[in-house]
Design a protein around this motif. Structure first.
Motif, PDB file in Angstrom:
ATOM      1  N   ILE A 155       0.679  -1.289  -0.156  1.00 43.38           N
ATOM      2  CA  ILE A 155       0.369   0.430   0.130  1.00 43.38           C
ATOM      3  C   ILE A 155       1.414   0.720  -0.055  1.00 43.38           C
ATOM      4  CG2 ILE A 155      -2.018   1.088   1.161  1.00 43.38           C
ATOM      5  CD1 ILE A 155      -2.784  -1.772   0.121  1.00 43.38           C
ATOM      6  N   LEU A 156       2.492   1.489   1.053  1.00 40.69           N
ATOM      7  CA  LEU A 156       2.908   2.332   1.095  1.00 40.69           C
ATOM      8  C   LEU A 156       3.506   2.470  -0.346  1.00 40.69           C
ATOM      9  CD1 LEU A 156       4.155   4.477   2.829  1.00 40.69           C
ATOM     10  CD2 LEU A 156       5.843   2.710   3.094  1.00 40.69           C
ATOM     11  N   HIS A 157       3.537   2.165  -1.201  1.00 34.20           N
ATOM     12  CA  HIS A 157       4.477   1.959  -2.373  1.00 34.20           C
ATOM     13  C   HIS A 157       3.706   2.484  -3.838  1.00 34.20           C
ATOM     14  CE1 HIS A 157       7.543   1.384   0.125  1.00 34.20           C
ATOM     15  NE2 HIS A 157       8.340   1.987  -0.166  1.00 34.20           N
ATOM     16  N   SER A 158       2.484   2.178  -3.531  1.00 33.45           N
ATOM     17  CA  SER A 158       1.585   2.272  -4.485  1.00 33.45           C
ATOM     18  C   SER A 158       0.663   2.926  -5.011  1.00 33.45           C
ATOM     19  CB  SER A 158       0.274   0.848  -4.771  1.00 33.45           C
ATOM     20  OG  SER A 158      -0.778   0.028  -5.464  1.00 33.45           O
ATOM     21  N   ARG A 159       0.860   3.582  -6.106  1.00 32.71           N
ATOM     22  CA  ARG A 159      -0.066   5.334  -6.998  1.00 32.71           C
ATOM     23  C   ARG A 159      -1.393   4.255  -7.228  1.00 32.71           C
ATOM     24  NH1 ARG A 159       4.368   5.293 -11.215  1.00 32.71           N
ATOM     25  NH2 ARG A 159       4.468   2.850 -12.506  1.00 32.71           N
ATOM     26  N   VAL A 160      -1.737   3.358  -7.122  1.00 34.70           N
ATOM     27  CA  VAL A 160      -2.594   2.169  -7.335  1.00 34.70           C
ATOM     28  C   VAL A 160      -3.514   2.148  -6.621  1.00 34.70           C
ATOM     29  CG1 VAL A 160      -3.917   0.413  -8.128  1.00 34.70           C
ATOM     30  CG2 VAL A 160      -1.418   0.850  -9.754  1.00 34.70           C
ATOM     31  N   ALA A 161      -3.703   2.114  -5.654  1.00 33.71           N
ATOM     32  CA  ALA A 161      -3.801   2.218  -4.067  1.00 33.71           C
ATOM     33  C   ALA A 161      -4.616   3.654  -3.762  1.00 33.71           C
ATOM     34  CB  ALA A 161      -3.099   1.080  -2.800  1.00 33.71           C
ATOM     35  N   LYS A 162      -3.357   4.166  -3.916  1.00 30.85           N
ATOM     36  CA  LYS A 162      -3.933   5.631  -3.722  1.00 30.85           C
ATOM     37  C   LYS A 162      -5.394   6.539  -4.284  1.00 30.85           C
ATOM     38  CE  LYS A 162       0.044   7.073  -1.207  1.00 30.85           C
ATOM     39  NZ  LYS A 162       0.959   5.255  -1.961  1.00 30.85           N
ATOM     40  N   ASP A 185      -0.061   2.941   4.689  1.00 30.41           N
ATOM     41  CA  ASP A 185       0.072   4.563   4.241  1.00 30.41           C
ATOM     42  C   ASP A 185      -0.572   4.907   5.278  1.00 30.41           C
ATOM     43  OD1 ASP A 185      -0.321   7.128   3.431  1.00 30.41           O
ATOM     44  OD2 ASP A 185       0.031   6.525   1.316  1.00 30.41           O
ATOM     45  N   GLU A 186      -0.033   5.639   6.504  1.00 31.89           N
ATOM     46  CA  GLU A 186      -0.902   6.131   7.769  1.00 31.89           C
ATOM     47  C   GLU A 186      -1.597   7.229   6.677  1.00 31.89           C
ATOM     48  OE1 GLU A 186      -1.481   4.292   9.597  1.00 31.89           O
ATOM     49  OE2 GLU A 186       0.485   2.772   9.668  1.00 31.89           O
ATOM     50  N   THR A 187      -1.537   8.043   6.094  1.00 32.33           N
ATOM     51  CA  THR A 187      -2.569   8.943   5.626  1.00 32.33           C
ATOM     52  C   THR A 187      -3.805   8.671   4.801  1.00 32.33           C
ATOM     53  OG1 THR A 187      -1.293   9.163   2.832  1.00 32.33           O
ATOM     54  CG2 THR A 187       0.083   9.874   4.879  1.00 32.33           C
ATOM     55  N   LEU A 188      -3.327   7.484   4.017  1.00 34.84           N
ATOM     56  CA  LEU A 188      -4.995   6.567   3.661  1.00 34.84           C
ATOM     57  C   LEU A 188      -6.020   5.926   5.280  1.00 34.84           C
ATOM     58  CD1 LEU A 188      -3.534   4.703   1.046  1.00 34.84           C
ATOM     59  CD2 LEU A 188      -4.297   6.702   0.813  1.00 34.84           C
ATOM     60  N   ASP A 189      -7.306   7.134   5.586  1.00 35.58           N
ATOM     61  CA  ASP A 189      -7.825   6.858   6.020  1.00 35.58           C
ATOM     62  C   ASP A 189      -9.059   5.219   6.343  1.00 35.58           C
ATOM     63  OD1 ASP A 189      -9.127   7.473   8.958  1.00 35.58           O
ATOM     64  OD2 ASP A 189     -10.504   8.887   8.252  1.00 35.58           O
TER      65      ASP A 189
END
Length: 309
Positions: A155-162, A185-189
């Motif tokens: 998740i942390l390094h994935s542009r797809v996930a974001k 990725d702690e920025t994703l709630d």
């Protein structure tokens, strides 16, 4: 829409318009009446995204300008801006760019007089992948509201996930994340759950590879990843009968997914790839319309359509 940098720039109506246009394009041939040039500027390796843009452009009748980073003037120190301006100057009508910088498009958005499509921005955005994933999900369920989507992997390094997580939430889906320690990725709630929990609740399971090329400190043991965190055949048997599998690829068989499941009955992985061509055709068409470069209107099945310049 002057450029396509992020799905966030689209409202729900615009998203659905592009999805429907892509479905229409799957049923017909299209041609742009006047000669138009597209340049695909890929500064990172790509198979699916680059080739599907190439097919999309050629299906629309566009000429494709050749670019290979390793033999380009970027090896002599030329900047992305100057490369983009060069292609505009020699006659490109459209730029498709993938670059390792997270925010490369901010430098270009007000500096060029031709449309630009974001084909991948570092770890932050992959909007055309998001759109083809949305199309694949919509074709399956005919809605997004209430659909349980689990995104599992790096998740942390994935542009797809974001790109996917935020857009799916906006469309009414319930989004969950699943990953190993060090890849959150702690920025994703969004709530994090285990893979065992994921297979039991999901309608859509979107698997991601571990992006070792972006890791600097976190070491992932690939030999045990499948058993601990991936989709094994045993876990797949616990999924709902109607649940589907997605993966943006490239796939690391035997790591995030058992190789036998890549083409199993619930997999839509290769359908995603096919959908990518038509989503990209739809986005290109929408941009060319906005710039007054072409117009496409007829939606008759299998009828060749001339796009007037």
């Amino acid at each position: 829409m002057r450029h396509f940098f992020s799905v966030n720039q689209l409202d729900e109506v615009e998203i659905m318009e592009i999805l429907r246009m892509a479905e229409q394009l799957q049923q017909k041939q299209c041609a742009i009446e006047q000669q138009r040039f597209a340049a695909n500027l890929f500064f990172e390796p790509s198979t699916r995204t680059k080739m599907s843009f190439l097919v999309a452009e050629r299906k629309l009748g566009m000429e494709v300008l050749d670019f290979h980073q390793e033999t380009s003037s970027t090896q002599k120190g030329e900047s992305l801006y100057d490369t983009a301006k060069t292609f505009q100057a020699i006659g490109a009508n459209l730029l498709v760019i993938r670059h390792p910088a997270d925010d490369w498009f901010h430098e270009l958005k007000d500096q060029l007089s031709i449309p630009i499509i974001n084909a991948g921005a570092g770890k932050e955005e992959h909007p055309t992948q998001c759109m083809l994933d949305l199309l694949t999900i919509y074709q399956e369920f005919q809605q997004f509201n209430g659909i349980n989507v689990v995104i599992s992997g790096d998740i942390l390094h994935s542009r797809v996930a974001k790109s996917n997580a935020q857009t799916l939430k906006r469309l009414g889906a319930n989004v969950y994340l699943s990953t190993v320690d060090g890849c959150k990725d702690e920025t994703l709630d969004f709530p994090y759950i285990t893979m065992d929990e994921a297979v039991e609740i999901c309608d859509v399971l979107m698997l991601l590879r571990i992006q070792h090329e972006r890791h600097q400190e976190v070491a992932i043991d690939q030999s045990s990843y499948l058993r601990k965190f991936g989709l094994t055949k045993e876990r797949e048997r616990n999924m709902n009968p109607s649940a589907i599998l997605l993966h943006p690829a490239p796939i690391n068989r035997g790591v995030e997914i058992d190789s036998d499941l890549v083409e199993c009955e619930r997999s839509r992985i290769f359908k995603q790839m096919n959908n990518g061509v038509y989503i990209r055709m739809a986005i290109i068409t929408k941009l060319l319309r906005a710039w007054g470069i072409s117009y496409e209107a007829n939606t008759q099945k299998r009828e060749k359509v001339v796009i007037n310049g």
